[in-house]
Design an enzyme around this catalytic site. Structure first.
Site, PDB file in Angstrom:
ATOM      1  N   LYS A  40      -1.226  28.822 -32.158  1.00  0.00           N
ATOM      2  CA  LYS A  40      -2.264  27.840 -31.755  1.00  0.00           C
ATOM      3  C   LYS A  40      -2.712  28.149 -30.466  1.00  0.00           C
ATOM      4  O   LYS A  40      -2.176  29.074 -29.850  1.00  0.00           O
ATOM      5  CB  LYS A  40      -1.296  26.447 -31.260  1.00  0.00           C
ATOM      6  CG  LYS A  40      -0.513  26.179 -30.572  1.00  0.00           C
ATOM      7  CD  LYS A  40       0.510  25.137 -30.473  1.00  0.00           C
ATOM      8  CE  LYS A  40       1.475  25.052 -29.415  1.00  0.00           C
ATOM      9  NZ  LYS A  40       2.784  24.114 -29.624  1.00  0.00           N
ATOM     10  N   ARG A 140       6.816  11.900 -28.985  1.00  0.00           N
ATOM     11  CA  ARG A 140       5.621  12.434 -29.147  1.00  0.00           C
ATOM     12  C   ARG A 140       5.045  11.888 -30.269  1.00  0.00           C
ATOM     13  O   ARG A 140       4.197  11.051 -30.624  1.00  0.00           O
ATOM     14  CB  ARG A 140       5.557  13.849 -28.887  1.00  0.00           C
ATOM     15  CG  ARG A 140       4.157  14.312 -28.935  1.00  0.00           C
ATOM     16  CD  ARG A 140       3.975  15.749 -28.116  1.00  0.00           C
ATOM     17  NE  ARG A 140       4.590  16.947 -29.172  1.00  0.00           N
ATOM     18  CZ  ARG A 140       4.570  18.100 -29.146  1.00  0.00           C
ATOM     19  NH1 ARG A 140       4.099  18.549 -27.807  1.00  0.00           N
ATOM     20  NH2 ARG A 140       5.458  19.071 -29.632  1.00  0.00           N
ATOM     21  N   HIS A 171      11.642  18.260 -32.404  1.00  0.00           N
ATOM     22  CA  HIS A 171      11.239  19.284 -31.428  1.00  0.00           C
ATOM     23  C   HIS A 171      12.063  18.861 -30.200  1.00  0.00           C
ATOM     24  O   HIS A 171      12.133  17.627 -29.886  1.00  0.00           O
ATOM     25  CB  HIS A 171       9.716  19.079 -31.210  1.00  0.00           C
ATOM     26  CG  HIS A 171       8.947  19.962 -30.354  1.00  0.00           C
ATOM     27  ND1 HIS A 171       9.233  21.485 -30.410  1.00  0.00           N
ATOM     28  CD2 HIS A 171       8.416  19.774 -29.113  1.00  0.00           C
ATOM     29  CE1 HIS A 171       8.452  22.051 -29.435  1.00  0.00           C
ATOM     30  NE2 HIS A 171       8.134  20.853 -28.492  1.00  0.00           N
ATOM     31  N   ARG A 224      10.130  28.059 -34.874  1.00  0.00           N
ATOM     32  CA  ARG A 224       8.818  28.127 -34.488  1.00  0.00           C
ATOM     33  C   ARG A 224       8.503  28.976 -33.130  1.00  0.00           C
ATOM     34  O   ARG A 224       8.828  28.202 -32.046  1.00  0.00           O
ATOM     35  CB  ARG A 224       8.352  26.547 -34.428  1.00  0.00           C
ATOM     36  CG  ARG A 224       8.547  25.893 -35.660  1.00  0.00           C
ATOM     37  CD  ARG A 224       8.081  24.419 -35.483  1.00  0.00           C
ATOM     38  NE  ARG A 224       8.787  23.649 -34.126  1.00  0.00           N
ATOM     39  CZ  ARG A 224       9.723  22.959 -34.464  1.00  0.00           C
ATOM     40  NH1 ARG A 224      10.352  22.584 -35.526  1.00  0.00           N
ATOM     41  NH2 ARG A 224      10.193  22.350 -33.134  1.00  0.00           N
ATOM     42  N   TYR A 270     -18.430  28.899  -0.401  1.00  0.00           N
ATOM     43  CA  TYR A 270     -18.726  27.583  -0.248  1.00  0.00           C
ATOM     44  C   TYR A 270     -17.726  26.883   0.640  1.00  0.00           C
ATOM     45  O   TYR A 270     -16.595  27.069   0.525  1.00  0.00           O
ATOM     46  CB  TYR A 270     -18.608  26.816  -1.770  1.00  0.00           C
ATOM     47  CG  TYR A 270     -19.712  27.230  -2.757  1.00  0.00           C
ATOM     48  CD1 TYR A 270     -20.904  26.920  -2.415  1.00  0.00           C
ATOM     49  CD2 TYR A 270     -19.104  27.735  -3.779  1.00  0.00           C
ATOM     50  CE1 TYR A 270     -21.934  27.586  -3.573  1.00  0.00           C
ATOM     51  CE2 TYR A 270     -20.164  28.199  -4.975  1.00  0.00           C
ATOM     52  CZ  TYR A 270     -21.547  27.976  -4.689  1.00  0.00           C
ATOM     53  OH  TYR A 270     -22.458  28.515  -5.445  1.00  0.00           O
ATOM     54  N   CYS A 316     -15.479  30.646  -6.735  1.00  0.00           N
ATOM     55  CA  CYS A 316     -16.746  29.960  -7.196  1.00  0.00           C
ATOM     56  C   CYS A 316     -16.545  29.814  -8.694  1.00  0.00           C
ATOM     57  O   CYS A 316     -15.778  30.446  -9.314  1.00  0.00           O
ATOM     58  CB  CYS A 316     -18.175  30.916  -6.685  1.00  0.00           C
ATOM     59  SG  CYS A 316     -17.980  31.264  -5.019  1.00  0.00           S
ATOM     60  N   MET A 317     -17.901  29.600  -9.340  1.00  0.00           N
ATOM     61  CA  MET A 317     -17.756  29.536 -10.775  1.00  0.00           C
ATOM     62  C   MET A 317     -17.624  30.915 -11.715  1.00  0.00           C
ATOM     63  O   MET A 317     -16.970  31.057 -12.610  1.00  0.00           O
ATOM     64  CB  MET A 317     -19.172  28.910 -11.509  1.00  0.00           C
ATOM     65  CG  MET A 317     -18.918  28.433 -12.874  1.00  0.00           C
ATOM     66  SD  MET A 317     -20.597  27.786 -13.543  1.00  0.00           S
ATOM     67  CE  MET A 317     -20.416  26.276 -12.753  1.00  0.00           C
ATOM     68  N   ASP A 318     -18.231  31.978 -11.005  1.00  0.00           N
ATOM     69  CA  ASP A 318     -18.291  33.096 -11.491  1.00  0.00           C
ATOM     70  C   ASP A 318     -17.911  34.435 -10.698  1.00  0.00           C
ATOM     71  O   ASP A 318     -17.652  35.571 -11.112  1.00  0.00           O
ATOM     72  CB  ASP A 318     -19.552  33.517 -12.231  1.00  0.00           C
ATOM     73  CG  ASP A 318     -20.318  32.342 -12.734  1.00  0.00           C
ATOM     74  OD1 ASP A 318     -20.096  31.889 -13.652  1.00  0.00           O
ATOM     75  OD2 ASP A 318     -21.302  31.828 -11.722  1.00  0.00           O
TER      76      ASP A 318
HETATM   77  C1  LIG Z   1       3.728  24.646 -29.377  1.00  0.00           C
HETATM   78  C2  LIG Z   1       4.999  24.094 -30.387  1.00  0.00           C
HETATM   79  C3  LIG Z   1       6.030  25.004 -30.418  1.00  0.00           C
HETATM   80  C4  LIG Z   1       6.208  26.255 -29.857  1.00  0.00           C
HETATM   81  O1  LIG Z   1       6.799  26.106 -28.652  1.00  0.00           O
HETATM   82  P1  LIG Z   1       7.106  27.405 -27.722  1.00  0.00           P
HETATM   83  O2  LIG Z   1       7.940  26.697 -26.535  1.00  0.00           O
HETATM   84  O3  LIG Z   1       5.925  28.017 -27.186  1.00  0.00           O
HETATM   85  O4  LIG Z   1       7.876  28.250 -28.230  1.00  0.00           O
HETATM   86  C5  LIG Z   1       7.069  24.714 -31.374  1.00  0.00           C
HETATM   87  N1  LIG Z   1       7.184  23.584 -32.121  1.00  0.00           N
HETATM   88  C6  LIG Z   1       6.200  22.553 -31.883  1.00  0.00           C
HETATM   89  C7  LIG Z   1       6.295  21.275 -32.399  1.00  0.00           C
HETATM   90  C8  LIG Z   1       5.172  22.878 -31.026  1.00  0.00           C
HETATM   91  O5  LIG Z   1       4.328  21.950 -30.579  1.00  0.00           O
END
Ligand SMILES: *Cc1c(COP(=O)(O)O)cnc(C)c1O
Length: 374
Positions: A40, A140, A171, A224, A270, A316-318
């Protein structure tokens, strides 16, 4: 957005590090456990497509993303592995997911019913794959009680013609913490909820990186794996011990595009917040907050030729300015993240200075910065 290909600044991705992190992780998994790599947010800033290619070679069997759009990007790039969208997708888009064989996360029976309506309206021989999220204490998304889960399973049974119950997961909120009380509380909740099911779906998964590294309790058959892919410790520095080494894959380097001697008593940038206390060599770096170098980084030291050089004056920005120990030539490399001679700036060093976590640091470098794969 124009990507800066012709500028003296870039994010460098070490492909070997990603490969090794994943191959090592895979070799530590119990037989029969699938490795899904979390790509992601453009692979935590490393480039989702490039990371996915490496992940395939290292033995990953699927991918997780946060958005349906991210999943479609992978499909369009030709990846045929299972892809799970971890966030909640609006039910009006379920046929897009079904037609691209993208699995979606479900947190309510209403969602399932609405999704079934949309799926029935546009018939297909394919079914939509779904994973039920269980909220065991993260607060969540997900089903919270056995009653809610029973109701969802009932709805799934009603709609087997259009929806395939492919997975179930939870999770953990504190898998990266030394104290495992809350982790154990969530794990108990998970087991209680799982007792509702007569039959387990294809994928049962509870482990993010921290869980897979430090908790051997899963009872799942898929992980995951996110932050570990990119070589960072999920706990930052709280749990320094890892079961195997992880190698950070990202560096950020620029070069000096302007170097000058500034007389004592002159101000920089700045707000004129920095004034030279002697004649000082000041270097200008072509990176700024639009590239993900936060203004809060003023005072932090970057590396030039193995020397710590503080950021002087406001970012700064850049562009931003640093104080050099001596005159350095135009084009001399400047390390913002990574190694310079015998010294290193880690994502955790940046995170500590900024009051955040390494995840936010690596996700923060903007798409304006070119990614170079080495
Ligand atoms: C982002 C996410 C992960 C990955 O988590 P890490 O700590 O980067 O391994 C796993 N499960 C869910 C539901 C997530 O949102």
């Amino acid at each position: 957005m124009a990507v800066g290909k012709l500028r003296n600044a870039k994010v460098i991705i070490n492909q070997r590090a990603i490969y090794d992190n994943l191959a090592n992780t895979k070799s530590h998994l119990e037989a029969g456990t699938d490795l899904f790599v979390v790509v992601k947010a453009d692979g935590y800033g490393h480039g989702a497509i490039q990371v996915a290619r490496i992940a395939e070679k290292a033995g990953a069997s699927g991918f997780c993303v946060a958005l349906l759009d991210e999943a479609l990007d992978l499909r369009q790039a030709g990846f045929n592995e299972p892809i799970l969208v971890l966030g909640i997708t609006d039910p009006q888009f379920v046929t897009i997911a079904r037609d691209n064989q993208i699995s979606l996360t479900v947190s309510s029976t209403e969602w399932l019913k609405t999704a079934a309506d949309f799926l029935t309206q546009v018939p297909s021989s394919a079914k939509l794959n779904v994973h039920l999220a269980l909220d065991t204490g993260m607060g969540r998304i997900g089903f919270q009680t056995a009653e809610e889960l029973k109701a969802a399973v009932q709805v799934l049974n009603d709609f087997t013609a259009v929806i395939n119950f492919e997975g179930i997961f939870t999770h953990f909120a504190t898998a990266d913490s030394k104290n495992s009380d809350y982790f154990n509380y969530q794990y108990d909740n998970f087991n209680k909820l799982m007792a509702v099911l007569d039959k387990r779906p294809r994928y049962v998964h509870v482990a993010n990186s921290a869980t897979s590294l430090w908790h051997k309790v899963c009872g799942g058959n898929m992980i995951r794996f996110g932050i570990g892919t990119y070589g960072l410790n999920p706990s930052g520095t709280e749990i320094p011990d890892l079961p195997y080494e992880l190698h950070p894959a990202m560096s950020v380097v620029a070069s000096l595009i302007y170097v000058k001697l500034v007389k004592k008593g002159k101000s920089i940038s700045y707000g004129a917040t920095y004034t030279t206390s002697a004649d000082e060599w000041i270097g200008t770096i072509p990176l700024g907050y639009a590239d993900g170098i936060p203004r809060k980084l003023q005072g932090f030291s970057v590396l030039v030729d193995g020397n710590w050089c503080p950021i002087v004056g406001r970012v700064c920005m850049d562009q931003f300015m640093i104080k050099l120990p001596k005159r350095y030539a135009y084009g001399t490399p400047v390390t913002i993240l990574g190694k310079s001679k015998d010294k290193t700036i880690t994502a955790d060093d940046l995170a500590q200075y900024l009051g955040t976590i390494n995840y936010e640091v690596i996700c923060g470098f903007s798409p304006r910065l070119r990614r170079k794969y080495e």
